[in-house]
Design a protein around this motif. Structure first.
Motif, mmCIF file in Angstrom:
data_model
loop_
_atom_site.group_PDB
_atom_site.id
_atom_site.type_symbol
_atom_site.label_atom_id
_atom_site.label_comp_id
_atom_site.label_asym_id
_atom_site.label_seq_id
_atom_site.Cartn_x
_atom_site.Cartn_y
_atom_site.Cartn_z
ATOM 1 N N GLY A 1 9.703 15.526 -6.956
ATOM 2 C CA GLY A 1 10.888 16.130 -6.602
ATOM 3 C C GLY A 1 11.189 15.931 -4.892
ATOM 4 O O GLY A 1 12.014 16.619 -4.432
ATOM 5 N N ALA A 2 10.385 14.885 -4.231
ATOM 6 C CA ALA A 2 10.766 14.671 -3.002
ATOM 7 C C ALA A 2 12.171 14.441 -2.457
ATOM 8 O O ALA A 2 12.844 13.567 -3.379
ATOM 9 N N GLU A 3 12.547 14.908 -1.610
ATOM 10 C CA GLU A 3 14.001 14.642 -1.008
ATOM 11 C C GLU A 3 13.947 13.493 0.371
ATOM 12 O O GLU A 3 14.933 13.166 0.565
ATOM 13 N N ALA B 1 11.818 -1.067 3.814
ATOM 14 C CA ALA B 1 10.945 -1.560 2.586
ATOM 15 C C ALA B 1 10.606 0.011 1.810
ATOM 16 O O ALA B 1 10.723 0.025 0.651
ATOM 17 N N LEU B 2 10.065 0.659 2.637
ATOM 18 C CA LEU B 2 9.725 2.085 2.074
ATOM 19 C C LEU B 2 10.531 2.900 1.584
ATOM 20 O O LEU B 2 10.616 3.455 0.206
ATOM 21 N N ALA B 3 11.761 3.016 2.059
ATOM 22 C CA ALA B 3 13.013 3.494 1.519
ATOM 23 C C ALA B 3 13.528 3.230 0.180
ATOM 24 O O ALA B 3 13.908 3.658 -0.678
ATOM 25 N N ALA B 4 13.497 1.597 0.308
ATOM 26 C CA ALA B 4 13.952 0.898 -0.963
ATOM 27 C C ALA B 4 13.041 1.218 -2.264
ATOM 28 O O ALA B 4 13.398 1.395 -3.235
ATOM 29 N N ALA B 5 11.529 1.307 -1.859
ATOM 30 C CA ALA B 5 10.733 1.526 -2.856
ATOM 31 C C ALA B 5 10.826 2.904 -3.478
ATOM 32 O O ALA B 5 10.733 3.292 -4.800
ATOM 33 N N ALA B 6 11.122 3.771 -2.703
ATOM 34 C CA ALA B 6 10.989 5.173 -2.856
ATOM 35 C C ALA B 6 12.518 5.653 -3.382
ATOM 36 O O ALA B 6 12.636 6.703 -4.370
ATOM 37 N N GLY B 7 13.685 4.987 -3.031
ATOM 38 C CA GLY B 7 15.019 5.407 -3.258
ATOM 39 C C GLY B 7 15.093 6.630 -2.690
ATOM 40 O O GLY B 7 16.147 7.377 -3.170
ATOM 41 N N LEU B 8 14.628 6.887 -1.573
ATOM 42 C CA LEU B 8 14.819 7.907 -0.594
ATOM 43 C C LEU B 8 14.957 7.842 0.747
ATOM 44 O O LEU B 8 14.624 6.573 1.144
ATOM 45 N N PRO B 9 15.465 8.663 1.481
ATOM 46 C CA PRO B 9 15.331 8.520 3.102
ATOM 47 C C PRO B 9 14.030 8.549 3.482
ATOM 48 O O PRO B 9 13.238 9.257 2.848
ATOM 49 N N ALA B 10 13.534 7.573 4.418
ATOM 50 C CA ALA B 10 12.229 7.488 4.724
ATOM 51 C C ALA B 10 12.132 7.173 6.135
ATOM 52 O O ALA B 10 12.944 6.821 6.743
ATOM 53 N N SER B 11 10.866 7.455 6.638
ATOM 54 C CA SER B 11 10.602 7.400 8.034
ATOM 55 C C SER B 11 9.183 7.167 8.268
ATOM 56 O O SER B 11 8.512 7.114 7.144
ATOM 57 N N SER B 12 8.598 7.310 9.538
ATOM 58 C CA SER B 12 7.160 7.118 9.759
ATOM 59 C C SER B 12 6.851 8.286 10.829
ATOM 60 O O SER B 12 7.932 8.669 11.777
ATOM 61 N N ARG C 1 0.881 -1.232 -0.121
ATOM 62 C CA ARG C 1 0.108 -0.117 0.048
ATOM 63 C C ARG C 1 0.810 1.386 -0.054
ATOM 64 O O ARG C 1 0.546 2.448 -0.755
ATOM 65 N N LEU C 2 2.067 1.255 0.617
ATOM 66 C CA LEU C 2 2.709 2.343 0.863
ATOM 67 C C LEU C 2 3.809 2.318 -0.427
ATOM 68 O O LEU C 2 3.830 3.665 -1.109
ATOM 69 N N ALA C 3 4.284 1.438 -0.948
ATOM 70 C CA ALA C 3 4.991 1.540 -2.326
ATOM 71 C C ALA C 3 4.074 2.019 -3.524
ATOM 72 O O ALA C 3 4.875 2.737 -4.278
ATOM 73 N N ALA C 4 2.885 1.771 -3.327
ATOM 74 C CA ALA C 4 1.950 2.189 -4.391
ATOM 75 C C ALA C 4 1.973 3.881 -4.761
ATOM 76 O O ALA C 4 1.905 4.342 -5.796
ATOM 77 N N GLY C 5 2.352 4.566 -3.565
ATOM 78 C CA GLY C 5 2.255 6.133 -3.762
ATOM 79 C C GLY C 5 3.701 6.670 -3.930
ATOM 80 O O GLY C 5 3.820 7.986 -4.312
ATOM 81 N N VAL C 6 5.002 5.788 -3.910
ATOM 82 C CA VAL C 6 6.066 6.326 -4.068
ATOM 83 C C VAL C 6 6.494 7.162 -5.296
ATOM 84 O O VAL C 6 7.049 7.894 -5.344
ATOM 85 N N GLU C 7 6.068 6.371 -6.457
ATOM 86 C CA GLU C 7 6.558 7.052 -7.945
ATOM 87 C C GLU C 7 5.969 8.269 -8.044
ATOM 88 O O GLU C 7 6.680 9.406 -8.394
ATOM 89 N N GLU C 8 4.842 8.770 -7.628
ATOM 90 C CA GLU C 8 4.268 10.026 -7.515
ATOM 91 C C GLU C 8 4.926 11.074 -6.817
ATOM 92 O O GLU C 8 5.041 12.097 -7.324
ATOM 93 N N LEU C 9 5.439 10.529 -5.654
ATOM 94 C CA LEU C 9 6.312 11.490 -4.831
ATOM 95 C C LEU C 9 7.736 11.845 -5.285
ATOM 96 O O LEU C 9 8.284 12.714 -5.143
ATOM 97 N N ARG C 10 8.106 10.675 -5.972
ATOM 98 C CA ARG C 10 9.549 10.947 -6.674
ATOM 99 C C ARG C 10 9.471 11.989 -7.933
ATOM 100 O O ARG C 10 10.140 12.757 -7.938
ATOM 101 N N LEU C 11 8.159 11.777 -8.602
ATOM 102 C CA LEU C 11 8.118 12.758 -9.425
ATOM 103 C C LEU C 11 7.952 14.193 -9.011
ATOM 104 O O LEU C 11 7.991 15.235 -9.920
#
Length: 245
Positions: free
Chosen positions: A66-68, A92-103, A54-64
């Protein structure tokens, strides 16, 4: 401009984030709303809400966008996995996004550390069993939870309707004399507009879900000098300096 991407569960108190954008210069907070399934503060439902797919489904939009950095803007949908499980979720979220991640769950622990507080009171909207899981998470993070109050609200939709008086009462009744800070964990609760009054009411720092979520994203993005006197002691100048540590 610093862009912090937020994965937010459904619709509830997301209006808090544009308010923070307006108070913190040079901040962009794109929001991708995740599918929450059933709206209920129940452990099985919360675990499904925070499932990695569910979280991975949204990461591409965030990458586009320009999320840091990316923050899963949900507290209960992280801590219900326990300390190790919540770490696995974020890895898993960081790996899917290719970005630093947290919750938001981890944001509370990091924000308390930045303020130098160890003894905290939890003023939760959750049922008692879910509140207890948050208490365990905080203790695993090295915090001393001196009091925990449960309001037993079942849905985020109900919380989204809470106004100023409800929120102030929640903090006041959840406080404890030994606590160095009061934590209001639910990101479905509107709190940003009330932060100065919340802290004046209890006479100590108040950390809230949406407030610490943005702070955490800025920390991950290594944003310097993000401060506002309208966002509580966490975003006062000394709190902003902690973003650089």
């Amino acid at each position: 401009m610093t862009t912090v991407g937020l994965l937010y569960p459904g619709h509830a108190a997301e209006e808090d984030f544009p308010r923070m954008e307006s108070l913190l210069n040079g901040l962009n907070l794109p929001i991708v709303r995740t599918d929450i399934g059933e709206d209920a503060h129940r452990v099985d439902v919360l675990q499904e809400m925070g499932a990695r797919e569910r979280l991975a489904a949204g990461v591409e939009e965030l990458r586009l966008s320009g999320a840091e950095s990316v923050v899963w803007a949900c507290t209960s949908g992280s801590f219900v996995y326990g300390w190790e499980g919540a770490h696995e979720q974020i890895r898993a979220l960081a790996a899917a996004a290719g970005l630093p991640a947290s919750s938001t769950a981890f944001a509370f622990a990091h924000a308390a550390g930045a303020l130098g507080v160890r003894r905290v009171a939890v003023a939760a909207t959750y049922p008692p069993d879910v509140t207890e899981l948050f208490v365990r998470f905080l203790r695993d993070a090295g915090l001393d939870v001196v009091a925990a109050r449960s309001s037993s609200v079942v849905t985020a939709a109900e919380l989204a309707r809470w106004g100023r008086e409800h929120v102030l009462q929640l903090a006041a009744t959840g406080d404890h004399p030994e606590a160095e800070a009061v934590l209001l964990p639910d990101t479905a609760l509107h709190t940003v507009a009330y932060l100065p009054e919340l802290e004046a009411t209890v006479g100590k720092p108040v950390l809230t879900g949406n407030q610490v979520t943005v702070w955490e994203g800025l920390r991950l993005a290594e944003r310097r000098g993000a401060w506002s006197e309208e966002l509580g002691r966490l975003f006062a100048r000394q709190g902003a300096e902690a973003l650089t540590e």
